[in-house]
Design a protein around this motif. Sequence first.
Motif, PDB file in Angstrom:
ATOM      1  N   GLN A 169       0.920  -1.274   0.253  1.00 14.76           N
ATOM      2  CA  GLN A 169       0.531  -0.023   0.020  1.00 14.76           C
ATOM      3  C   GLN A 169       1.211   1.719   0.444  1.00 14.76           C
ATOM      4  O   GLN A 169       1.949   1.354   0.276  1.00 14.76           O
ATOM      5  N   ILE A 170       0.473   1.827  -0.414  1.00 15.66           N
ATOM      6  CA  ILE A 170       0.902   3.586  -1.088  1.00 15.66           C
ATOM      7  C   ILE A 170       0.035   4.642  -0.807  1.00 15.66           C
ATOM      8  O   ILE A 170      -1.109   5.084  -1.100  1.00 15.66           O
ATOM      9  N   ALA A 171       0.430   5.246   0.618  1.00 15.66           N
ATOM     10  CA  ALA A 171      -0.269   6.327   1.139  1.00 15.66           C
ATOM     11  C   ALA A 171       0.549   7.669   0.850  1.00 15.66           C
ATOM     12  O   ALA A 171       1.608   7.813   0.722  1.00 15.66           O
ATOM     13  N   ALA A 172      -0.659   8.133  -0.232  1.00 14.54           N
ATOM     14  CA  ALA A 172      -0.016  10.008  -0.365  1.00 14.54           C
ATOM     15  C   ALA A 172      -1.089  10.543  -0.338  1.00 14.54           C
ATOM     16  O   ALA A 172      -1.767  10.771  -0.730  1.00 14.54           O
ATOM     17  N   HIS A 173      -0.755  12.080   0.433  1.00 15.82           N
ATOM     18  CA  HIS A 173      -1.514  13.510   0.511  1.00 15.82           C
ATOM     19  C   HIS A 173      -1.493  13.869  -0.696  1.00 15.82           C
ATOM     20  O   HIS A 173      -0.258  14.024  -1.324  1.00 15.82           O
ATOM     21  N   GLU A 174      -2.671  13.948  -0.932  1.00 18.02           N
ATOM     22  CA  GLU A 174      -3.429  14.377  -2.027  1.00 18.02           C
ATOM     23  C   GLU A 174      -2.731  15.964  -2.819  1.00 18.02           C
ATOM     24  O   GLU A 174      -2.364  16.632  -3.526  1.00 18.02           O
ATOM     25  N   ASP A 175      -2.100  17.036  -1.764  1.00 20.93           N
ATOM     26  CA  ASP A 175      -1.784  18.050  -1.595  1.00 20.93           C
ATOM     27  C   ASP A 175       0.089  17.781  -2.267  1.00 20.93           C
ATOM     28  O   ASP A 175       0.428  18.671  -2.970  1.00 20.93           O
ATOM     29  N   VAL A 176       0.356  16.617  -1.984  1.00 21.68           N
ATOM     30  CA  VAL A 176       2.053  16.101  -1.939  1.00 21.68           C
ATOM     31  C   VAL A 176       1.798  15.251  -2.819  1.00 21.68           C
ATOM     32  O   VAL A 176       3.072  15.761  -3.957  1.00 21.68           O
ATOM     33  N   ILE A 177       1.507  14.660  -3.227  1.00 18.69           N
ATOM     34  CA  ILE A 177       1.084  13.488  -4.194  1.00 18.69           C
ATOM     35  C   ILE A 177       0.272  12.920  -5.098  1.00 18.69           C
ATOM     36  O   ILE A 177      -0.482  13.039  -4.753  1.00 18.69           O
TER      37      ILE A 177
END
Length: 403
Positions: A169-177
């Motif tokens: 699983q890859i978690a990513a903040h939408e404002d960063v990635i």
Amino acid sequence: MMKFNRIHLVVMDSVGIGAAPDSDQFFNVDKNDTESDTLGHIADNYDLKIPNMEKIGLGNIERTTPLKGVEKVENPIGYATKLEEISRGKDTMTGHWEIMGLNIQTPFRVFPEGYPEDLLEKIEEFSGRKVIREANLPYSGTQVIDDFGPRQMETGELIIYTSADPVLQIAAHEDVIPLDELYKICEYVRSITLDDPYMIGRIIARPYVGTPGNFTRTAGRHDYALSPFGETVLDILDKNEVGTYSVGKINDIFNGAGINHDMGHTAHNMAGVDRLLETIRDPEFKEGFSFTNLVDFDALFGHRRDIEGYGNAINEFDARLPEIMDAMEEDDLLLITADHGNDPSYVGTDHTREYVPLLAYSKSFKHGGVLPVGHYADISATVADNFGVPQTENGKSFLKELV
């Protein structure tokens, strides 16, 4: 000749009903699964109020001890039994693929100590982003963003983590990635983990938003699964121009194979029931097979060992059953089952190797009863038998038992 014009299969993800005969070969931490019993232990520790599944015959299923608070009924309105898994796994994909007729003897890879360095380096080279090594462990999806989300917001590093399931699983903040970038990274990871030495069941994009202490995951989740290792009954139905409708994560679990009507992802169990109802009421859906997964039992409560939350979710689903039953046509068949266990009272956080319940209901039934104990693939054999298409080599149809 077709017996039912439409069959609606609902998987209550992880709602097992007692340790399977081979549960001594499957483990949570250092304890085997022989004492696991998802539904039984929830009933022992929570006030289940499930009159509708009770009426269909849930309490009539053969058990060593009765389900507390779930009565055995003399004249059930449907049929009930329990099913045994033969595949060598206790994960979502293995369970669903077997339900649709496969026998998976090579289990998917799990990484209880995190992913190997060579894989992380390949991801870094492709993405141009570093991976946070401290997150590379089995982790709660909400806890991992609480722990490492602030760092990701500062550095732009990737949060890569796993669980007891065969998933990366890859978690990513939408404002960063941004989502497009996250999806491209996941697509790359999927492409390099299809075979040994990785052979990971699913790559999951886990976008989130918010600020430290107030992060929330969004509906932008996307699963990149392996395709089934053989032809399933979904494929056979599709080839024979029978409608196949997926609700929830079913399309992801089968990587789209055999699905000709994807009704979309759902945010939670009750949204899944809403979407199923929309599907049943769709005037274009006159004949065919719908397949729904309700994942909250597993994802929100089983893995988190939340007995109260799990029990409440079961009660909520049961309370919606009258809506589903009322929406069905006279010649519809409803099947309710599970794909494995996840006993919230057990050690560890992994799935548990269990029988799963099977409930069958139709307005056309003249009476109900108890079916013989069978196997997961009996469901697909019955679906194939009903629509007059070839079965896989696994499973035995119980269609003639439904009268």
